[in-house]
Structure formats: C-alpha cells, structure tokens
Design an enzyme around this catalytic site. Structure first.
Site, PDB file in Angstrom:
ATOM      1  N   ASP A 177      -3.868   0.853  -9.389  1.00 64.13           N
ATOM      2  CA  ASP A 177      -5.304   0.660  -9.535  1.00 64.13           C
ATOM      3  C   ASP A 177      -5.688   0.456 -10.993  1.00 64.13           C
ATOM      4  O   ASP A 177      -6.478  -0.427 -11.330  1.00 64.13           O
ATOM      5  CB  ASP A 177      -6.066   1.855  -8.963  1.00 64.13           C
ATOM      6  CG  ASP A 177      -5.866   2.015  -7.474  1.00 64.13           C
ATOM      7  OD1 ASP A 177      -5.308   1.093  -6.837  1.00 64.13           O
ATOM      8  OD2 ASP A 177      -6.256   3.065  -6.932  1.00 64.13           O
ATOM      9  N   GLU A 209       0.832  -1.202   0.000  1.00 64.93           N
ATOM     10  CA  GLU A 209       0.000   0.000   0.000  1.00 64.93           C
ATOM     11  C   GLU A 209       0.872   1.260   0.000  1.00 64.93           C
ATOM     12  O   GLU A 209       1.880   1.329   0.692  1.00 64.93           O
ATOM     13  CB  GLU A 209      -0.894  -0.001   1.237  1.00 64.93           C
ATOM     14  CG  GLU A 209      -2.254   0.591   1.013  1.00 64.93           C
ATOM     15  CD  GLU A 209      -3.099  -0.225   0.046  1.00 64.93           C
ATOM     16  OE1 GLU A 209      -3.187   0.177  -1.137  1.00 64.93           O
ATOM     17  OE2 GLU A 209      -3.666  -1.244   0.452  1.00 64.93           O
ATOM     18  N   GLU A 244      -6.577  10.717 -14.191  1.00 65.78           N
ATOM     19  CA  GLU A 244      -6.761  11.027 -12.770  1.00 65.78           C
ATOM     20  C   GLU A 244      -5.835  12.163 -12.341  1.00 65.78           C
ATOM     21  O   GLU A 244      -6.213  13.008 -11.539  1.00 65.78           O
ATOM     22  CB  GLU A 244      -6.526   9.777 -11.925  1.00 65.78           C
ATOM     23  CG  GLU A 244      -7.007   9.922 -10.508  1.00 65.78           C
ATOM     24  CD  GLU A 244      -7.643   8.663  -9.951  1.00 65.78           C
ATOM     25  OE1 GLU A 244      -7.776   8.596  -8.727  1.00 65.78           O
ATOM     26  OE2 GLU A 244      -8.019   7.771 -10.725  1.00 65.78           O
TER      27      GLU A 244
END
Length: 399
Positions: free
Chosen positions: A175, A37, A163
């Site tokens: 992602d 992460e 994005e």
C-alpha cells in the site's frame, strides 16, 4: 468530490484555521491492486496502481516550534510541540502521522514547527488504503517541506513502520509503495522481498475497472489480518522444515504444499495453498497484461476471489454476493474482493459501454438482499505522491 474541489476546500479550511494561505499543497493517492492480495507480507509479488482518489495536505512551516494537525473531515485536531516526546495517542488518525514524525526525529533530521490541514476523497473503509496515503503523503510532504533528502523507498518504508508501531497493524509494503511509486496509466509489479519493481502499461482499451463498495466493514479486520499473517508464517515454517532449500513462499509449488497437507493441518494448509497459488497468479497476470489478454486476466482475478473467500477466509457474505452477482453478467470478465477484507470493495473488469446497465442490475440485487445501496467508483490510474503546483498560494519548488 473532484480533485480540484478537494484542493480548494482543504486550502480554504487552512486559511480559516490559520488565517493565512498554505505555502504548499500535496496530494497522496489511494490505490487499487489488480491482483496479488495478502501476499505482500508473504514475500510474494503484487500488481498495484495508484488511483485518482487522494488525501490533500495544505501545509506551511512556522517559527514557533509547534506542530498543528487538523483533520478537516473529522472536525478534529491535535497540537503539540516538536520537542515533546512522540508516542501513540487515543486518536488513531493522528497516530499514522505521529508514527512518521517519530521516525524522522529518531533519524536526527532537521525539522521545525508546521501547520497542516488534510482532507480526503478516498472512501474510508473501502480497501483503497487511505491509511497508507495518510502516512506516505505526510512523509512526502515533510521531506519536501524541510528538504530531508529521503528517497521514495525510504518514505514508503517509514509509512509501513508507522502502521506497525503506532497503529498496531502488521501490514506489508504494497500500500505504501503504491501511494509513493504510482505512475499514471501504469500498474507495477512489486517484488515484496527485494522491493524491485517494474512498470507495465495499463491500457485496458475496450475495458474499464470499477469498484463496488459493499458499505460494510466487519470489526475483525485488524485481528483477522494479524491472525492470517501468523497462520501463514507458521505454515511456512513447517514447509521449510520439509524442504530445506525453501526460504520463502515463492520457492514453493502448490504440489509441495499439497504433499504436506496433513502436517500443516486444515487452516495452515488453506492459508499456504492460497499464498503459493496467488504468487503464481500475479506472474500469470503480468503476462496476460503484456499480451492484452483481458479474458485471462479476468479469470485470474476470479480465481483469486475464490481463494480469498474459501482458503484465506478474509471475505464476507456481502462481498461474496457482489462478486457472484457480477460474474453472472456476461460483460464482466472478472471480479474479486480487494484489500484487507471483511468488507470494503470488489474490483471488477468490465467491457466499456456496459458498465451503467451492469452496475444498475448488481446494485439493485445487492440492495434487495442486504438493504444497502452499494457505492460505485470508477477509477483512473494516477501518479503517486506529488506536490500540486497549480495552487495559487503554493510555492513553486520542484517535486
């Protein structure tokens, strides 16, 4: 909502709005990340997988030169001509798609007008990357609809750039890559520096993965995300000045970070300490999966949560409670926050057969503490973006 019902509802809404059946149906999945992460934008490795939660697109080309976006779930729409200048607007959902379309136009690719309705069963705000599914599913759809010849890698990078430029979130590549490159019953290790990836069987046999949605999303997600990225980059610059051979975080050891704690300062030290440690945990997790050592995998997930909460500071009181309460259960091997942070979901590795009782106990405790009933999502690992061929109104062209 199940996949079949999602497809039926989306196609039905298209027929209602445009008075015709859609020519094609496409599905773009959300994702989970087993471990790794906040390292995708720090040149690390991640271990994601696409899941059986989707954005469904119903689409047909038209001859009018008009583009019609319809967001079924939001009861909203956006209409414009393909020849218009494309720039961000005050509808964030549309910006994810406009950012993709803008890049395709800049590349000089041949497009024409089209009508699209989309709907989703990806829980919003749960950290399952609905935005990447929207960007990449839209890009994948246009690539197939107009035979643009884009590779999967190009579609993922276009989604990421959308994005950055139209949504204002300086996200990494994980992602988008997961939404495009997902493979049923497999996770994949992605090198976020080179974008090389390799698949690993995700046969959990005696275990299953479930998500607990805290139902909270604190407002500092975007600003906090961009702050963490800046703080980590500043720390890396300091460490590179101390170790000339270091080019990225993956070239560092925890001991090297520790040696310059004072120069880094408290905040940058904790950010860098987490990133270097997390990159190492991903590599250990791949080895654990290859050995089917789920106890080790669970321990690594739990270590990651501690780092996210205390060092990277992207957790929150509600998620910390869910994780702590989960780890009190003997049948849960590991638990951690998943996604950008400041709310969303925890991901949990549990022994099969124990989930129902475990979830009931955790949910009861969470509801008592926060007066919120958490949502529970059991997820299966699925393929990435694809055309749904079984829809009776869809064209039969290959994927």
């Amino acid at each position: 909502m199940k996949k079949k019902k999602l497809i039926e509802n989306t196609a039905s809404h298209f027929a209602q709005v445009f008075n015709a059946q859609p020519a094609h149906i496409f599905l773009a999945p959300g994702r989970i990340n087993i471990i790794g992460e906040h390292v995708d934008y720090n040149d690390g490795y991640v271990l994601p997988a696409a899941i059986n939660k989707y954005i469904c697109f119903a689409v047909s080309a038209n001859d009018s030169g008009e583009v019609n976006f319809v967001a079924k779930d939001l009861s909203d729409a956006h209409h414009f001509r393909l020849s218009d200048e494309i720039k961000p607007i005050d509808k964030m959902w549309a910006n994810y798609m406009l950012g993709v379309l803008s890049q395709l136009k800049e590349k000089g690719l041949r497009l024409q007008g089209f009508d699209v309705v989309f709907s989703s069963n990806i829980p919003m705000g749960a950290g399952l990357s609905s935005s990447a599914a929207l960007e990449c599913g839209f890009g994948y759809m246009l690539n197939k609809l107009f035979s643009l010849g884009l590779s999967k890698k190009e579609i993922a990078l276009i989604g990421q750039q959308s994005e950055h430029t139209f949504a204002g979130v300086n996200c990494g590549i994980m992602d988008q890559f997961a939404s495009v490159f997902g493979k049923k019953d497999h996770v994949f290790k992605l090198d976020c520096n080179t974008l090389e990836h390799d698949y690993h069987p995700a046969d959990f046999t005696e275990y299953s993965v479930f998500l607990l949605d805290s139902k909270v999303k604190h407002t500092h997600l975007t600003s906090g995300y961009n702050d963490r990225r800046r703080e980590a980059a500043e720390g890396l610059d300091i460490l590179k000045s101390k170790f000339p051979q270091v080019k990225t975080f993956r070239d560092l050891t925890v001991a090297q970070v520790d040696a310059h704690q004072e120069e880094l300062g408290d905040v940058r030290y904790r950010r860098c300490h987490f990133v270097v440690g997390e990159i190492g945990r991903v590599l250990e997790a791949v080895e654990a999966l290859e050995r089917s050592d789920f106890k080790k995998l669970g321990n690594l997930m739990t270590q990651t949560h501690h780092g996210l909460s205390k060092e990277y500071e992207v957790s929150c009181e509600e998620i910390d409670f869910l994780v702590d309460r989960a780890l009190a259960e003997k049948d849960i091997l590991g638990s951690r926050m998943m996604g950008g942070g400041f709310g969303g979901c925890s991901i949990n590795l549990v022994k099969k057969g124990a989930k129902k009782e475990v979830v009931n106990r955790i949910s009861e405790a969470y509801q008592k503490q926060f007066d919120i009933e958490p949502a529970v999502y059991k997820v299966k690992i699925s393929d990435g973006c694809k055309e749904y061929k079984k829809f009776k109104g869809a064209a039969t062209a290959g994927e």
